[in-house]
Design a protein around this motif. Structure first.
Motif, PDB file in Angstrom:
ATOM      1  N   SER A 246       0.846  -1.184   0.000  1.00  0.00           N
ATOM      2  CA  SER A 246       0.000   0.000   0.000  1.00  0.00           C
ATOM      3  C   SER A 246       0.888   1.242   0.000  1.00  0.00           C
ATOM      4  O   SER A 246       2.097   1.156   0.167  1.00  0.00           O
ATOM      5  CB  SER A 246      -0.940   0.007   1.206  1.00  0.00           C
ATOM      6  OG  SER A 246      -0.201  -0.069   2.411  1.00  0.00           O
ATOM      7  N   LEU A 247       0.282   2.416  -0.184  1.00  0.00           N
ATOM      8  CA  LEU A 247       0.979   3.701  -0.177  1.00  0.00           C
ATOM      9  C   LEU A 247       0.725   4.397   1.153  1.00  0.00           C
ATOM     10  O   LEU A 247      -0.401   4.392   1.657  1.00  0.00           O
ATOM     11  CB  LEU A 247       0.486   4.572  -1.332  1.00  0.00           C
ATOM     12  CG  LEU A 247       1.126   5.957  -1.482  1.00  0.00           C
ATOM     13  CD1 LEU A 247       2.551   5.826  -1.974  1.00  0.00           C
ATOM     14  CD2 LEU A 247       0.314   6.811  -2.461  1.00  0.00           C
ATOM     15  N   CYS A 248       1.757   4.993   1.729  1.00  0.00           N
ATOM     16  CA  CYS A 248       1.562   5.690   3.002  1.00  0.00           C
ATOM     17  C   CYS A 248       2.512   6.865   3.102  1.00  0.00           C
ATOM     18  O   CYS A 248       3.547   6.905   2.444  1.00  0.00           O
ATOM     19  CB  CYS A 248       1.736   4.742   4.185  1.00  0.00           C
ATOM     20  SG  CYS A 248       3.454   4.310   4.541  1.00  0.00           S
ATOM     21  N   GLN A 249       2.145   7.810   3.956  1.00  0.00           N
ATOM     22  CA  GLN A 249       3.026   8.919   4.302  1.00  0.00           C
ATOM     23  C   GLN A 249       3.601   8.769   5.700  1.00  0.00           C
ATOM     24  O   GLN A 249       4.654   9.335   5.998  1.00  0.00           O
ATOM     25  CB  GLN A 249       2.273  10.246   4.185  1.00  0.00           C
ATOM     26  CG  GLN A 249       1.940  10.635   2.751  1.00  0.00           C
ATOM     27  CD  GLN A 249       1.531  12.089   2.641  1.00  0.00           C
ATOM     28  OE1 GLN A 249       0.999  12.670   3.590  1.00  0.00           O
ATOM     29  NE2 GLN A 249       1.779  12.680   1.488  1.00  0.00           N
ATOM     30  N   ARG A 250       2.911   8.011   6.541  1.00  0.00           N
ATOM     31  CA  ARG A 250       3.389   7.769   7.902  1.00  0.00           C
ATOM     32  C   ARG A 250       3.145   6.312   8.264  1.00  0.00           C
ATOM     33  O   ARG A 250       2.114   5.733   7.897  1.00  0.00           O
ATOM     34  CB  ARG A 250       2.660   8.657   8.921  1.00  0.00           C
ATOM     35  CG  ARG A 250       2.983  10.132   8.840  1.00  0.00           C
ATOM     36  CD  ARG A 250       2.200  10.929   9.869  1.00  0.00           C
ATOM     37  NE  ARG A 250       0.754  10.856   9.638  1.00  0.00           N
ATOM     38  CZ  ARG A 250      -0.086  10.208  10.412  1.00  0.00           C
ATOM     39  NH1 ARG A 250       0.347   9.569  11.497  1.00  0.00           N
ATOM     40  NH2 ARG A 250      -1.376  10.200  10.129  1.00  0.00           N
ATOM     41  N   ALA A 251       4.080   5.741   8.985  1.00  0.00           N
ATOM     42  CA  ALA A 251       3.919   4.378   9.491  1.00  0.00           C
ATOM     43  C   ALA A 251       4.397   4.354  10.939  1.00  0.00           C
ATOM     44  O   ALA A 251       5.538   4.741  11.225  1.00  0.00           O
ATOM     45  CB  ALA A 251       4.718   3.389   8.650  1.00  0.00           C
ATOM     46  N   TYR A 252       3.497   3.936  11.837  1.00  0.00           N
ATOM     47  CA  TYR A 252       3.857   3.793  13.246  1.00  0.00           C
ATOM     48  C   TYR A 252       4.014   2.309  13.531  1.00  0.00           C
ATOM     49  O   TYR A 252       3.129   1.498  13.219  1.00  0.00           O
ATOM     50  CB  TYR A 252       2.786   4.402  14.141  1.00  0.00           C
ATOM     51  CG  TYR A 252       3.085   4.266  15.619  1.00  0.00           C
ATOM     52  CD1 TYR A 252       4.176   4.914  16.184  1.00  0.00           C
ATOM     53  CD2 TYR A 252       2.279   3.489  16.444  1.00  0.00           C
ATOM     54  CE1 TYR A 252       4.464   4.790  17.536  1.00  0.00           C
ATOM     55  CE2 TYR A 252       2.552   3.365  17.796  1.00  0.00           C
ATOM     56  CZ  TYR A 252       3.645   4.016  18.336  1.00  0.00           C
ATOM     57  OH  TYR A 252       3.935   3.891  19.673  1.00  0.00           O
ATOM     58  N   VAL A 253       5.173   1.921  14.106  1.00  0.00           N
ATOM     59  CA  VAL A 253       5.524   0.515  14.299  1.00  0.00           C
ATOM     60  C   VAL A 253       5.871   0.286  15.762  1.00  0.00           C
ATOM     61  O   VAL A 253       6.527   1.116  16.388  1.00  0.00           O
ATOM     62  CB  VAL A 253       6.731   0.131  13.405  1.00  0.00           C
ATOM     63  CG1 VAL A 253       7.049  -1.357  13.540  1.00  0.00           C
ATOM     64  CG2 VAL A 253       6.466   0.493  11.953  1.00  0.00           C
ATOM     65  N   TRP A 254       5.446  -0.852  16.293  1.00  0.00           N
ATOM     66  CA  TRP A 254       5.856  -1.198  17.651  1.00  0.00           C
ATOM     67  C   TRP A 254       6.023  -2.719  17.768  1.00  0.00           C
ATOM     68  O   TRP A 254       5.513  -3.488  16.946  1.00  0.00           O
ATOM     69  CB  TRP A 254       4.865  -0.662  18.687  1.00  0.00           C
ATOM     70  CG  TRP A 254       3.491  -1.264  18.694  1.00  0.00           C
ATOM     71  CD1 TRP A 254       3.015  -2.234  19.527  1.00  0.00           C
ATOM     72  CD2 TRP A 254       2.387  -0.898  17.840  1.00  0.00           C
ATOM     73  NE1 TRP A 254       1.692  -2.500  19.257  1.00  0.00           N
ATOM     74  CE2 TRP A 254       1.285  -1.690  18.236  1.00  0.00           C
ATOM     75  CE3 TRP A 254       2.220   0.008  16.795  1.00  0.00           C
ATOM     76  CZ2 TRP A 254       0.044  -1.618  17.599  1.00  0.00           C
ATOM     77  CZ3 TRP A 254       0.982   0.094  16.175  1.00  0.00           C
ATOM     78  CH2 TRP A 254      -0.087  -0.703  16.571  1.00  0.00           C
ATOM     79  N   ALA A 255       6.791  -3.126  18.795  1.00  0.00           N
ATOM     80  CA  ALA A 255       7.090  -4.543  19.000  1.00  0.00           C
ATOM     81  C   ALA A 255       7.372  -4.789  20.475  1.00  0.00           C
ATOM     82  O   ALA A 255       7.432  -3.854  21.276  1.00  0.00           O
ATOM     83  CB  ALA A 255       8.297  -4.963  18.152  1.00  0.00           C
ATOM     84  N   GLY A 256       7.575  -6.060  20.827  1.00  0.00           N
ATOM     85  CA  GLY A 256       7.814  -6.416  22.214  1.00  0.00           C
ATOM     86  C   GLY A 256       9.212  -6.102  22.700  1.00  0.00           C
ATOM     87  O   GLY A 256       9.479  -6.146  23.902  1.00  0.00           O
ATOM     88  N   GLY A 257      10.124  -5.801  21.782  1.00  0.00           N
ATOM     89  CA  GLY A 257      11.493  -5.483  22.130  1.00  0.00           C
ATOM     90  C   GLY A 257      12.097  -4.556  21.092  1.00  0.00           C
ATOM     91  O   GLY A 257      11.381  -4.055  20.206  1.00  0.00           O
ATOM     92  N   PRO A 258      13.389  -4.276  21.178  1.00  0.00           N
ATOM     93  CA  PRO A 258      14.029  -3.407  20.188  1.00  0.00           C
ATOM     94  C   PRO A 258      13.794  -3.918  18.764  1.00  0.00           C
ATOM     95  O   PRO A 258      13.817  -5.124  18.510  1.00  0.00           O
ATOM     96  CB  PRO A 258      15.515  -3.475  20.572  1.00  0.00           C
ATOM     97  CG  PRO A 258      15.509  -3.832  22.022  1.00  0.00           C
ATOM     98  CD  PRO A 258      14.336  -4.733  22.223  1.00  0.00           C
ATOM     99  N   ILE A 259      13.587  -2.998  17.846  1.00  0.00           N
ATOM    100  CA  ILE A 259      13.257  -3.348  16.463  1.00  0.00           C
ATOM    101  C   ILE A 259      14.519  -3.253  15.606  1.00  0.00           C
ATOM    102  O   ILE A 259      15.085  -2.167  15.447  1.00  0.00           O
ATOM    103  CB  ILE A 259      12.188  -2.397  15.901  1.00  0.00           C
ATOM    104  CG1 ILE A 259      10.914  -2.460  16.753  1.00  0.00           C
ATOM    105  CG2 ILE A 259      11.868  -2.733  14.439  1.00  0.00           C
ATOM    106  CD1 ILE A 259       9.890  -1.386  16.395  1.00  0.00           C
ATOM    107  N   PRO A 260      14.994  -4.373  15.049  1.00  0.00           N
ATOM    108  CA  PRO A 260      16.125  -4.291  14.117  1.00  0.00           C
ATOM    109  C   PRO A 260      15.667  -3.682  12.797  1.00  0.00           C
ATOM    110  O   PRO A 260      14.521  -3.873  12.372  1.00  0.00           O
ATOM    111  CB  PRO A 260      16.543  -5.751  13.947  1.00  0.00           C
ATOM    112  CG  PRO A 260      15.301  -6.543  14.213  1.00  0.00           C
ATOM    113  CD  PRO A 260      14.505  -5.756  15.233  1.00  0.00           C
ATOM    114  N   ALA A 261      16.557  -2.956  12.143  1.00  0.00           N
ATOM    115  CA  ALA A 261      16.180  -2.286  10.897  1.00  0.00           C
ATOM    116  C   ALA A 261      17.393  -2.178   9.981  1.00  0.00           C
ATOM    117  O   ALA A 261      18.547  -2.238  10.426  1.00  0.00           O
ATOM    118  CB  ALA A 261      15.609  -0.895  11.175  1.00  0.00           C
ATOM    119  N   ILE A 262      17.118  -2.049   8.702  1.00  0.00           N
ATOM    120  CA  ILE A 262      18.138  -1.761   7.691  1.00  0.00           C
ATOM    121  C   ILE A 262      17.673  -0.526   6.932  1.00  0.00           C
ATOM    122  O   ILE A 262      16.554  -0.513   6.388  1.00  0.00           O
ATOM    123  CB  ILE A 262      18.328  -2.920   6.695  1.00  0.00           C
ATOM    124  CG1 ILE A 262      18.629  -4.224   7.423  1.00  0.00           C
ATOM    125  CG2 ILE A 262      19.445  -2.597   5.705  1.00  0.00           C
ATOM    126  CD1 ILE A 262      18.644  -5.428   6.503  1.00  0.00           C
TER     127      ILE A 262
END
Length: 294
Positions: A246-262
């Protein structure tokens, strides 16, 4: 519409001799190309000091153009700095992956790209995104698949034992810590990973699209991962049932612990929550005339 070539009088060049495709003779090659076009430049080389200090020195002098011949991490750092100083930037492909340079200059090597922008360079406005203040201009991957990047980096530097340990960690985290996220405040969703792709590289968006292409990857198990890998290799991953786009301008993300990212090939670790935003005018790049528009 084709724009006029910009008026460039002062040039600074930052060269990272340690980057994978720069080469030991990069300074001499750069000088030869500049001389061929009747140009001069201040050249900052990693033989003279730390790369981050050289980049700051080049930008602080506020030249008309900053050329960076380095890898993905330096290209992203230079683009982020250019976005706050309104500099014209040329992040040339000097690294191994060349994600941002490859999107801007195609399959040219850095020598050919430098010659092209000095011959007939054009200004191209580049959009991008941020995740908790960290910029990206190609793509961001959030979730446990990003842990594989740490294993890859260790393997590339010859630390095979560390690479094996990190691969075990990535495998252990797979399918155990799904992300929760919302796109533009819509309904809550779950996925194994969320990829945010910029219009610069997305085949599903126009280059002037007003948002990021969000792809939620939700494989149910190892067989889905292998199928998704084959779909990606064939260029058909958007049609895979384990992917929702989908297309978005904002994305809010959460998880149970630190979120790894690239972010553009560079691994980072976020907190337990993260906010990603689209940036329509991230920086201005100098590109060859045939790359002014996608």
């Amino acid at each position: 519409m084709v724009s006029a070539a910009p008026d460039i009088r002062s040039i600074h060049v930052v060269v990272n001799l340690a980057a994978g495709r720069v080469g030991p003779n990069a300074v001499a090659e750069t000088q030869a190309i500049l001389e061929h076009h009747g140009r001069t430049a201040v050249i900052h080389c990693t033989d003279d000091g730390p790369l981050d200090s050289l980049l700051r020195a080049a930008i602080s002098d506020r030249p008309d153009l900053v050329v960076v011949i380095a890898g993905d991490g330096t290209a992203r750092a230079a683009a982020e700095a250019a976005s706050t100083s309104d500099l014209l930037l040329a992040p040339l492909p000097g690294g191994t992956m060349n994600m941002l340079p490859g999107a801007l200059y195609g399959d040219r090597d850095w020598q050919t790209a430098l010659d092209a922008i000095l011959s007939d360079g054009r200004v191209r406005s580049v959009s991008g995104g941020t995740v908790d203040g960290h910029a990206f201009y190609v793509a961001a991957i959030l979730g446990s698949p990003a842990l594989w990047a740490r294993a890859r980096e260790a393997a590339r530097s010859g630390r095979l034992r560390v690479a094996f340990q990190r691969a075990q960690l990535a495998l252990g985290r797979a399918f155990s810590g799904r992300l929760r996220f919302t796109l533009d405040g819509a309904r809550r969703q779950k996925a194994e990973a969320l990829t945010l792709m910029c219009p610069l590289v997305s085949r599903g968006l126009d280059d002037d699209a007003s948002g990021l292409e969000a792809a939620a990857l939700d494989p149910a198990g190892a067989m889905d991962v292998f199928r998704l890998a084959f779909a990606a290799a064939a260029g058909s991953w958007r049609h895979d049932p384990a992917v929702a786009v989908s297309l978005c301008q904002r994305a809010y993300v959460w998880a149970g612990g630190p979120i790894p990212a690239i972010l553009d090939g560079e691994p980072i670790q976020l907190g337990r929550t993260a906010m990603a935003r689209f940036n329509p005018d991230a920086f201005r790049a100098l590109v060859p005339a045939d790359r002014e528009t996608p």
